[in-house]
Design a protein around this motif. Structure first.
Motif, PDB file in Angstrom:
ATOM      1  N   GLU A 217       0.829  -1.209   0.000  1.00 52.43           N
ATOM      2  CA  GLU A 217       0.000   0.000   0.000  1.00 52.43           C
ATOM      3  C   GLU A 217       0.861   1.256   0.000  1.00 52.43           C
ATOM      4  O   GLU A 217       0.575   2.216  -0.719  1.00 52.43           O
ATOM      5  CB  GLU A 217      -0.935  -0.008   1.217  1.00 52.43           C
ATOM      6  CG  GLU A 217      -1.904   1.147   1.233  1.00 52.43           C
ATOM      7  CD  GLU A 217      -2.975   1.012   2.291  1.00 52.43           C
ATOM      8  OE1 GLU A 217      -3.758   1.962   2.458  1.00 52.43           O
ATOM      9  OE2 GLU A 217      -3.027  -0.045   2.956  1.00 52.43           O
ATOM     10  N   SER A 221       0.726   3.500  -3.339  1.00 50.21           N
ATOM     11  CA  SER A 221       0.065   4.783  -3.125  1.00 50.21           C
ATOM     12  C   SER A 221       0.996   5.949  -3.418  1.00 50.21           C
ATOM     13  O   SER A 221       0.577   6.993  -3.927  1.00 50.21           O
ATOM     14  CB  SER A 221      -0.442   4.881  -1.676  1.00 50.21           C
ATOM     15  OG  SER A 221      -1.412   3.889  -1.418  1.00 50.21           O
ATOM     16  N   SER A 229      -3.686   3.264  -7.801  1.00 54.84           N
ATOM     17  CA  SER A 229      -3.435   2.684  -6.477  1.00 54.84           C
ATOM     18  C   SER A 229      -4.711   2.094  -5.899  1.00 54.84           C
ATOM     19  O   SER A 229      -4.714   0.961  -5.397  1.00 54.84           O
ATOM     20  CB  SER A 229      -2.892   3.759  -5.521  1.00 54.84           C
ATOM     21  OG  SER A 229      -1.658   4.256  -5.950  1.00 54.84           O
ATOM     22  N   LEU A 233      -5.154  -2.010  -5.163  1.00 55.11           N
ATOM     23  CA  LEU A 233      -5.413  -2.502  -3.809  1.00 55.11           C
ATOM     24  C   LEU A 233      -6.746  -3.234  -3.728  1.00 55.11           C
ATOM     25  O   LEU A 233      -6.864  -4.259  -3.047  1.00 55.11           O
ATOM     26  CB  LEU A 233      -5.371  -1.336  -2.812  1.00 55.11           C
ATOM     27  CG  LEU A 233      -3.992  -0.679  -2.648  1.00 55.11           C
ATOM     28  CD1 LEU A 233      -4.103   0.591  -1.808  1.00 55.11           C
ATOM     29  CD2 LEU A 233      -3.000  -1.653  -2.016  1.00 55.11           C
TER      30      LEU A 233
END
Length: 312
Positions: A217, A221, A229, A233
């Motif tokens: 993450e 990100s 992103s 995820l």
């Protein structure tokens, strides 16, 4: 912490240009239908792949020119995916903040339970050819997010990995800028230990094992942009569910609602390349991006049934 920007080059720009000029001059008279020799970025990539050795880079580029004339990679389609939907799950899903095409693959989504070197090479060549056609200005490589959850024994054949690496490293040097391996277990790490001695150090340095979802993450990100992103995820999260949803397994199909998660790719990728696909085809546009072969087939089916029926 590793960066998804990949391995940085340290050669001074003026030195790079001088070596590019030398490589260009050394290739004078070579039959080059695609005019690769006239592409400065191409010269630079081959020089980087041979650690700035002009002679070795020249031999490598001449070999690639001959290979492209013989194999015609721009015409290659993954026949195994056409014969069995979802055989390979690896597909382009968007671009990162540097304008690099981003691939995503999931062993959970793939329908293959055996693999051959020929099929693997065919699929990766198809993807790279299509990705190269839509790289943003300033980008010259791709990123691969490889979700190893669900990996099976036959997918870890070192001979297949070696065969793919030979084609990619020799004929697409520096095109695969970074591989992010997540949810990797003993199978993946064992396969990598077997193949790593045969991989060039600068190539091996591009594989990054992400030890935890938090690391994934943070890296994604920071470097992929908010839209991609969020998509990555969510895609990873959904593919960890058991049983996996049918909408995720059939990643080539559009979701019931375009406002929900689309396993084909992030919103901008879908809007830019998938929705106008058949309009571009019908307009006979010279070049445009072709997505995963099964996405192409799905788009063709929906396009056919949405065509107006002419009255008698």
């Amino acid at each position: 912490m590793a960066s998804v920007r990949g391995v940085e080059e340290s050669k001074a720009p003026e030195k790079q240009k001088a070596l590019e000029d030398a490589l260009y001059s050394s290739l004078h008279g070579v039959d080059d239908p695609e005019r690769l020799i006239e592409d400065r970025n191409c010269l630079n990539r081959y020089l980087r792949a041979r650690e700035w050795n002009v002679k070795e880079a020249g031999k490598m580029l001449k070999s690639s020119i001959s290979w492209r004339q013989e194999t015609k990679p721009k015409d290659i389609v993954c026949h195994t995916c056409k014969q069995q939907q979802g055989y390979h799950s690896m597909r382009q899903v968007g671009h990162d903040q540097l304008g690099r095409p981003v691939f995503y693959s999931s062993f959970t989504q793939a329908t293959q339970r055996s693999e051959t070197k020929e099929a693997a090479v065919q699929h990766i060549v198809y993807l790279l050819e299509q990705a190269c056609s839509v790289m943003e200005k300033g980008a010259d490589s791709c990123v691969w997010v490889m979700d190893c959850d669900g990996m099976f024994m036959s997918a870890c054949n070192p001979q297949i990995a070696y065969g793919v690496n030979q084609v990619v490293s020799y004929h697409y040097p520096e095109r695969l800028g970074l591989v992010l391996a997540l949810n990797s277990g003993m199978l993946m790490r064992g396969a990598w230990a077997a193949i790593k001695p045969f991989v060039a150090p600068q190539t091996a340095a591009k594989l990054c094992f992400l030890p935890s979802p938090l690391t994934l993450e943070m890296l994604i990100s920071e470097n992929m942009g908010e839209e991609l992103s969020t998509w990555l995820l969510e895609e990873v999260r959904l593919n960890l569910e058991r049983p996996i949803r049918e909408s995720q397994r059939q990643f080539w199909e559009a979701p019931p609602s375009l406002t929900g998660h689309d396993p084909r790719g992030c919103r901008s990728y879908v809007d830019r390349f998938l929705l106008p696909y058949y309009r571009k085809l019908e307009n006979n546009e010279a070049t445009f991006h072709h997505p995963h072969p099964n996405i192409v087939e799905s788009l063709r089916t929906h396009h056919f049934f949405s065509m107006p029926v002419e009255a008698d």
